[in-house]
Design a protein around this motif. Structure first.
Motif, PDB file in Angstrom:
ATOM      1  N   SER A 342       0.803  -1.225   0.000  1.00  0.00           N
ATOM      2  CA  SER A 342       0.000   0.000   0.000  1.00  0.00           C
ATOM      3  C   SER A 342       0.837   1.277   0.000  1.00  0.00           C
ATOM      4  CB  SER A 342      -0.915   0.010   1.233  1.00  0.00           C
ATOM      5  OG  SER A 342      -0.150  -0.011   2.420  1.00  0.00           O
ATOM      6  N   CYS A 343       2.152   1.166  -0.188  1.00  0.00           N
ATOM      7  CA  CYS A 343       3.064   2.317  -0.137  1.00  0.00           C
ATOM      8  C   CYS A 343       3.115   2.951   1.249  1.00  0.00           C
ATOM      9  CB  CYS A 343       2.671   3.388  -1.166  1.00  0.00           C
ATOM     10  SG  CYS A 343       2.849   2.851  -2.879  1.00  0.00           S
ATOM     11  N   GLN A 344       2.901   2.144   2.267  1.00  0.00           N
ATOM     12  CA  GLN A 344       2.928   2.650   3.635  1.00  0.00           C
ATOM     13  C   GLN A 344       4.359   2.677   4.167  1.00  0.00           C
ATOM     14  OE1 GLN A 344       0.561   0.420   6.388  1.00  0.00           O
ATOM     15  NE2 GLN A 344       0.761   1.907   8.040  1.00  0.00           N
ATOM     16  N   ALA A 380      -2.820   2.492  -2.468  1.00  0.00           N
ATOM     17  CA  ALA A 380      -1.657   3.013  -3.194  1.00  0.00           C
ATOM     18  C   ALA A 380      -2.043   4.022  -4.264  1.00  0.00           C
ATOM     19  CB  ALA A 380      -0.883   1.860  -3.828  1.00  0.00           C
ATOM     20  N   HIS A 421      -2.549   5.200   1.639  1.00  0.00           N
ATOM     21  CA  HIS A 421      -1.305   4.488   1.936  1.00  0.00           C
ATOM     22  C   HIS A 421      -1.371   3.669   3.224  1.00  0.00           C
ATOM     23  CE1 HIS A 421       1.187   7.577  -0.623  1.00  0.00           C
ATOM     24  NE2 HIS A 421       0.310   6.874  -1.327  1.00  0.00           N
TER      25      HIS A 421
END
Length: 479
Positions: A342-344, A380, A421
């Protein structure tokens, strides 16, 4: 002057009534008056602030000037607001205190009106209020342990709500969701013919073979599971009899090896710069691929990892690919399926370009694939909730990665809004992707004949069976 009785402030002084001598205004003498009072009731002079000749401020303890005029007769009041009256209504005389005394009284009244600055002042104020007005309605403290527990519970709930609102996974303002799920009461899953293999992530408590029984009870055509405890690095070896029992169970239930998607441990981080963590992650990856082969399974899904901010993303991607290559040399046929994230934070794999960078560095391309998580993709920035957003995501995946590498799907709605995110799974149709977003997924033939595994919150035991049935009910056509 008419003889009267002096009123006291406390309940204990009610029974003690003082008969004062008959005095005329011209014969009034402060010295003689004080002598009579001290003889008749010496204790009341200390307890009753009205009889004290020297007064202290409630805040700083400054002594005021002596009051020369007598202030203790029938119905005597000393206040900064009202003048002191002596005697009854018919025989009253106004006392004019000194200017300095009046200034001191006004200062005391102002300090009392101000809000208390400490706990001690609050307690004194409450006691004084009870003495002056015994019958007044004062907010009572809890009288029992039950009341205390109720108050504590309410405070804890308030704190919990405030913390939850402070840690909201939604960025900015989001409109409340109006959920309208499809009616599935009349849908017959047994007679439904569909090329989608839908199931849920099930528990292995009591043995691996119990996961098969759970999937069958949910009427699933695929399922996911952990191969061992994902909370610790070390685990017991997989016994041959347990592996054989599991193979017999899923073959009897009609599952093929490709319908089962094992999930890797969350402890693994094959992209870590920490040598100890990296080595443990690689050992775990090799061990779990060997377990898959012992169970006869062909797929193994895991999260790529994280750079932890210590190294660059490119360096972390290189370590992940290197870990996969090492595991392939220790095993024979299992396909390693990396999951989009999730682009975390510093996690890698949230962008399709990062997944492709790992694939490019893997030597055996026939044993590498991708699992597409709908919640992670939405977080994301891929808008599965709209037709144009879904088509754009699929076109980008085809261009960057390629559908030949798509091996599995994780079906999860998102608690967070588009591009938040944050990895926050929600039940199907109750998140921001919505039921129409999953209708597009279920009606797309590119997801046919691959495991589609639910990882949604399981509030009830039958939630997965309901979601599986609902997903099949909206899969009416295949493009």
């Amino acid at each position: 002057m008419v003889r009267g009785k002096r009123n006291t402030n406390t309940q204990g002084d009610v029974d003690k009534q003082i008969s004062l001598p008959k005095l005329l205004p011209e014969e009034t003498n402060s010295a003689s008056l004080n002598e009579d009072i001290s003889k008749q009731q010496p204790n009341d002079i200390v307890q009753n602030t009205r009889g004290v000749r020297k007064r202290k401020s409630a805040r700083n303890g400054v002594e005021s000037k002596e009051i020369k005029e007598p202030c203790l007769l029938k119905k005597c009041k000393v206040s900064s607001r009202n003048r002191t009256t002596i005697g009854d209504k018919n025989e009253s005389a106004k006392i004019k205190p000194d200017i300095k005394t009046q200034v001191k009284k006004e200062q005391v009244s102002k300090t009392i009106k101000k809000e208390p600055t400490s706990k001690t002042v609050v307690k004194i104020t409450k006691k004084t209020e009870r003495k002056r007005n015994p019958e007044s309605k004062i907010k009572k403290e809890p009288s029992s342990e039950v009341d205390v527990k109720v108050i504590k519970t309410e405070r804890q709930k308030t704190v919990k709500r405030s913390k939850q609102s402070a840690k909201s996974p939604v960025k900015g303002k989001s409109k409340p969701l109006c959920v309208k799920l499809p009616v599935i009461s009349n849908f017959n899953l047994a007679s439904h013919k569909c090329e989608k293999r839908v199931g849920a992530h099930v528990s292995i408590a009591g043995g691996l073979y119990n996961a098969v029984d759970a999937a069958v009870s949910q009427r699933a055509t695929a399922f996911g599971l952990f191969l061992k405890s994902q909370r610790q690095w070390n685990s017991k070896p997989l016994l041959d009899k347990d592996a054989e029992k599991f193979r017999e169970a899923y073959q009897t239930a009609g599952f093929s090896p490709g319908d089962i998607l094992p999930h890797g441990s969350y402890l693994m981080n094959c992209g870590s710069s920490n040598p100890e963590t990296l080595q443990k992650s690689r050992d775990t990856l090799i061990d779990e691929l060997q377990r898959c082969e012992k169970l006869g399974l062909t797929l193994y899904n895991f999260h790529p990892g994280s750079s932890c901010g210590d190294i660059t993303t490119e360096q972390s991607l290189g370590l992940i690919a290197e870990s996969i290559n090492m595991a392939h040399t220790k095993t024979k046929f299992v396909t390693t399926v990396i999951e989009n994230m999730s682009c975390q934070g510093s996690t890698v794999g949230g962008k399709f370009q990062e997944l492709k960078a790992i694939i490019d560095k893997v030597k055996n391309k026939s044993r590498i694939g991708v699992c597409l998580d709908t919640c992670h993709a939405f977080a994301a920035g891929h808008d599965l909730s709209s037709q144009s957003g879904f088509e754009k995501m699929m076109a980008e995946f085809e261009t960057v990665v390629g559908f030949k590498y798509l091996k599995a799907v994780h079906l999860n709605d998102s608690k967070g809004v588009l591009g938040c995110h944050l990895d926050r799974h929600e039940n199907i149709g109750r998140g921001h992707i919505g039921i129409e977003g999953f209708r597009r997924v279920m009606c797309d033939r590119r997801f046919n004949n691959m495991p589609m595994v639910l990882e949604t919150p399981a509030a009830t035991e039958d939630i997965y069976m309901k979601e599986i049935k609902m997903l099949h009910s909206i899969c009416k056509t295949s493009k």
